[in-house]
Write a protein that holds these residues in place. Structure first.
Motif, PDB file in Angstrom:
ATOM      1  N   LEU A 191       0.935  -1.143   0.130  1.00 57.56           N
ATOM      2  CA  LEU A 191      -0.086   0.054  -0.119  1.00 57.56           C
ATOM      3  C   LEU A 191       0.860   1.202  -0.122  1.00 57.56           C
ATOM      4  O   LEU A 191       0.643   2.309  -0.744  1.00 57.56           O
ATOM      5  N   TYR A 192       2.048   1.322   0.781  1.00 56.87           N
ATOM      6  CA  TYR A 192       2.935   2.455   0.906  1.00 56.87           C
ATOM      7  C   TYR A 192       3.380   2.673  -0.697  1.00 56.87           C
ATOM      8  O   TYR A 192       3.429   3.651  -1.225  1.00 56.87           O
ATOM      9  N   ARG A 193       3.625   1.450  -1.307  1.00 58.55           N
ATOM     10  CA  ARG A 193       4.348   1.641  -2.741  1.00 58.55           C
ATOM     11  C   ARG A 193       3.237   2.289  -3.636  1.00 58.55           C
ATOM     12  O   ARG A 193       3.698   3.162  -4.635  1.00 58.55           O
ATOM     13  N   ALA A 194       2.084   1.574  -3.529  1.00 60.75           N
ATOM     14  CA  ALA A 194       1.109   2.056  -4.469  1.00 60.75           C
ATOM     15  C   ALA A 194       0.544   3.671  -4.009  1.00 60.75           C
ATOM     16  O   ALA A 194       0.488   4.392  -5.124  1.00 60.75           O
ATOM     17  N   ARG A 195       0.727   4.167  -2.712  1.00 58.67           N
ATOM     18  CA  ARG A 195       0.351   5.591  -2.716  1.00 58.67           C
ATOM     19  C   ARG A 195       1.343   6.416  -3.151  1.00 58.67           C
ATOM     20  O   ARG A 195       1.176   7.464  -3.537  1.00 58.67           O
ATOM     21  N   ALA A 196       2.442   6.110  -3.269  1.00 60.78           N
ATOM     22  CA  ALA A 196       3.496   6.797  -3.960  1.00 60.78           C
ATOM     23  C   ALA A 196       3.589   7.211  -5.347  1.00 60.78           C
ATOM     24  O   ALA A 196       3.796   7.952  -5.998  1.00 60.78           O
ATOM     25  N   LYS A 197       2.436   6.224  -5.841  1.00 59.65           N
ATOM     26  CA  LYS A 197       2.161   6.414  -7.226  1.00 59.65           C
ATOM     27  C   LYS A 197       0.939   6.964  -7.838  1.00 59.65           C
ATOM     28  O   LYS A 197       0.464   7.018  -8.819  1.00 59.65           O
ATOM     29  N   TYR A 198       0.093   7.510  -6.631  1.00 60.17           N
ATOM     30  CA  TYR A 198      -1.117   8.050  -6.895  1.00 60.17           C
ATOM     31  C   TYR A 198      -1.197   9.138  -7.766  1.00 60.17           C
ATOM     32  O   TYR A 198      -1.841   9.591  -8.434  1.00 60.17           O
ATOM     33  N   GLU A 199       0.144  10.211  -7.458  1.00 59.75           N
ATOM     34  CA  GLU A 199       0.230  11.435  -8.141  1.00 59.75           C
ATOM     35  C   GLU A 199       0.473  11.191  -9.674  1.00 59.75           C
ATOM     36  O   GLU A 199      -0.291  11.652 -10.418  1.00 59.75           O
ATOM     37  N   LYS A 200       1.275  10.160  -9.914  1.00 57.80           N
ATOM     38  CA  LYS A 200       1.455   9.789 -11.397  1.00 57.80           C
ATOM     39  C   LYS A 200       0.188   9.209 -12.026  1.00 57.80           C
ATOM     40  O   LYS A 200      -0.235   9.624 -13.029  1.00 57.80           O
ATOM     41  N   PHE A 201      -0.662   8.451 -11.490  1.00 57.63           N
ATOM     42  CA  PHE A 201      -1.894   7.951 -11.912  1.00 57.63           C
ATOM     43  C   PHE A 201      -2.669   9.003 -12.084  1.00 57.63           C
ATOM     44  O   PHE A 201      -3.625   9.208 -13.246  1.00 57.63           O
ATOM     45  N   GLU A 202      -2.744  10.107 -11.340  1.00 61.29           N
ATOM     46  CA  GLU A 202      -3.618  11.342 -11.435  1.00 61.29           C
ATOM     47  C   GLU A 202      -3.377  12.154 -12.633  1.00 61.29           C
ATOM     48  O   GLU A 202      -4.333  12.578 -13.522  1.00 61.29           O
ATOM     49  N   LYS A 203      -1.971  12.090 -12.732  1.00 56.37           N
ATOM     50  CA  LYS A 203      -1.555  13.137 -14.011  1.00 56.37           C
ATOM     51  C   LYS A 203      -1.829  12.477 -15.211  1.00 56.37           C
ATOM     52  O   LYS A 203      -2.186  13.083 -16.334  1.00 56.37           O
ATOM     53  N   LEU A 204      -1.685  11.056 -15.285  1.00 61.45           N
ATOM     54  CA  LEU A 204      -1.927  10.293 -16.465  1.00 61.45           C
ATOM     55  C   LEU A 204      -3.337  10.093 -16.615  1.00 61.45           C
ATOM     56  O   LEU A 204      -3.578  10.173 -18.265  1.00 61.45           O
ATOM     57  N   PHE A 205      -4.188   9.874 -15.996  1.00 62.26           N
ATOM     58  CA  PHE A 205      -5.628   9.489 -16.261  1.00 62.26           C
ATOM     59  C   PHE A 205      -6.578  10.641 -15.695  1.00 62.26           C
ATOM     60  O   PHE A 205      -7.735  10.445 -16.231  1.00 62.26           O
ATOM     61  N   GLY A 206      -6.155  11.564 -15.022  1.00 59.12           N
ATOM     62  CA  GLY A 206      -7.152  12.786 -14.443  1.00 59.12           C
ATOM     63  C   GLY A 206      -8.151  12.044 -13.446  1.00 59.12           C
ATOM     64  O   GLY A 206      -9.166  12.634 -13.242  1.00 59.12           O
ATOM     65  N   VAL A 207      -7.652  11.080 -12.840  1.00 60.19           N
ATOM     66  CA  VAL A 207      -8.662  10.449 -11.843  1.00 60.19           C
ATOM     67  C   VAL A 207      -7.683  10.533 -10.542  1.00 60.19           C
ATOM     68  O   VAL A 207      -6.496  10.069 -10.610  1.00 60.19           O
ATOM     69  N   ARG A 208      -8.245  11.014  -9.359  1.00 50.92           N
ATOM     70  CA  ARG A 208      -7.871  10.995  -7.884  1.00 50.92           C
ATOM     71  C   ARG A 208      -8.148   9.479  -7.358  1.00 50.92           C
ATOM     72  O   ARG A 208      -9.243   9.386  -7.350  1.00 50.92           O
ATOM     73  N   ILE A 209      -7.227   8.783  -6.792  1.00 49.24           N
ATOM     74  CA  ILE A 209      -7.780   7.463  -6.123  1.00 49.24           C
ATOM     75  C   ILE A 209      -8.266   7.848  -4.494  1.00 49.24           C
ATOM     76  O   ILE A 209      -7.383   8.568  -4.347  1.00 49.24           O
ATOM     77  N   LYS A 210      -9.328   7.232  -4.304  1.00 49.20           N
ATOM     78  CA  LYS A 210      -9.774   7.434  -2.967  1.00 49.20           C
ATOM     79  C   LYS A 210      -9.655   6.111  -2.102  1.00 49.20           C
ATOM     80  O   LYS A 210     -10.306   5.222  -2.564  1.00 49.20           O
ATOM     81  N   LEU A 211      -8.836   6.082  -1.152  1.00 53.10           N
ATOM     82  CA  LEU A 211      -8.900   4.452  -0.409  1.00 53.10           C
ATOM     83  C   LEU A 211      -9.222   5.269   1.165  1.00 53.10           C
ATOM     84  O   LEU A 211      -8.685   6.234   1.539  1.00 53.10           O
TER      85      LEU A 211
END
Length: 141
Positions: free
Chosen positions: A121-141
């Motif tokens: 989960l720590y590794r995934a959270r480090a990638k949230y911003e990259k995901f948001e920039k690429l797909f325009g979607v903010r992940i909510k957990l």
């Protein structure tokens, strides 16, 4: 920083999520940066009064604060952000483009309230911003 979710118009103010009371469009003032008209995006009721999210034609955003009698109290900064979505509603192909299979599995387990591997989960959270920039979607957990 106060943020307004793009699709839902939910406002994050003082650490709380406020759902809009109205999304009526009105001219609510003039932009202090460009003197253009400010148009309301959403109205949010608080215990002390109202918060109005507004934007001018030049895309400057502002959060206007009013008391319970609609007397102006001040302005605050506002940023419009992509709407947050849960992992289960996102296309698998988008997730796989950024996250490993273990990270996706861990995020799904966390979302469901099941035991999960904390390090994944720590590794995934480090990638949230990259995901948001690429797909325009903010992940909510």
């Amino acid at each position: 920083m106060n943020t307004l979710e793009e699709g839902s118009f939910a406002l994050f103010f003082d650490g709380k999520r406020l759902e809009p009371a109205s999304i009526e469009k009105n001219i609510v003032g003039f932009c202090s940066k460009c003197d253009g008209e400010l148009e309301s995006l959403a109205y949010h009721k608080t215990g002390e009064g109202w918060l109005v999210s507004a934007q001018c034609n030049s895309l400057h955003q502002v959060l206007i604060q009013y008391d319970g009698h609609w007397n102006w109290k001040g302005d605050a900064q506002l940023e419009i952000v992509p709407e947050s979505k849960s992992i289960s509603t996102l296309p698998r192909e988008q997730l796989e483009a950024i996250f490993t299979a273990a990270e996706i599995r861990t995020m799904e387990e966390c979302e469901r309230g099941m035991p999960y591997t904390r390090q994944n989960l720590y590794r995934a959270r480090a990638k949230y911003e990259k995901f948001e920039k690429l797909f325009g979607v903010r992940i909510k957990l």
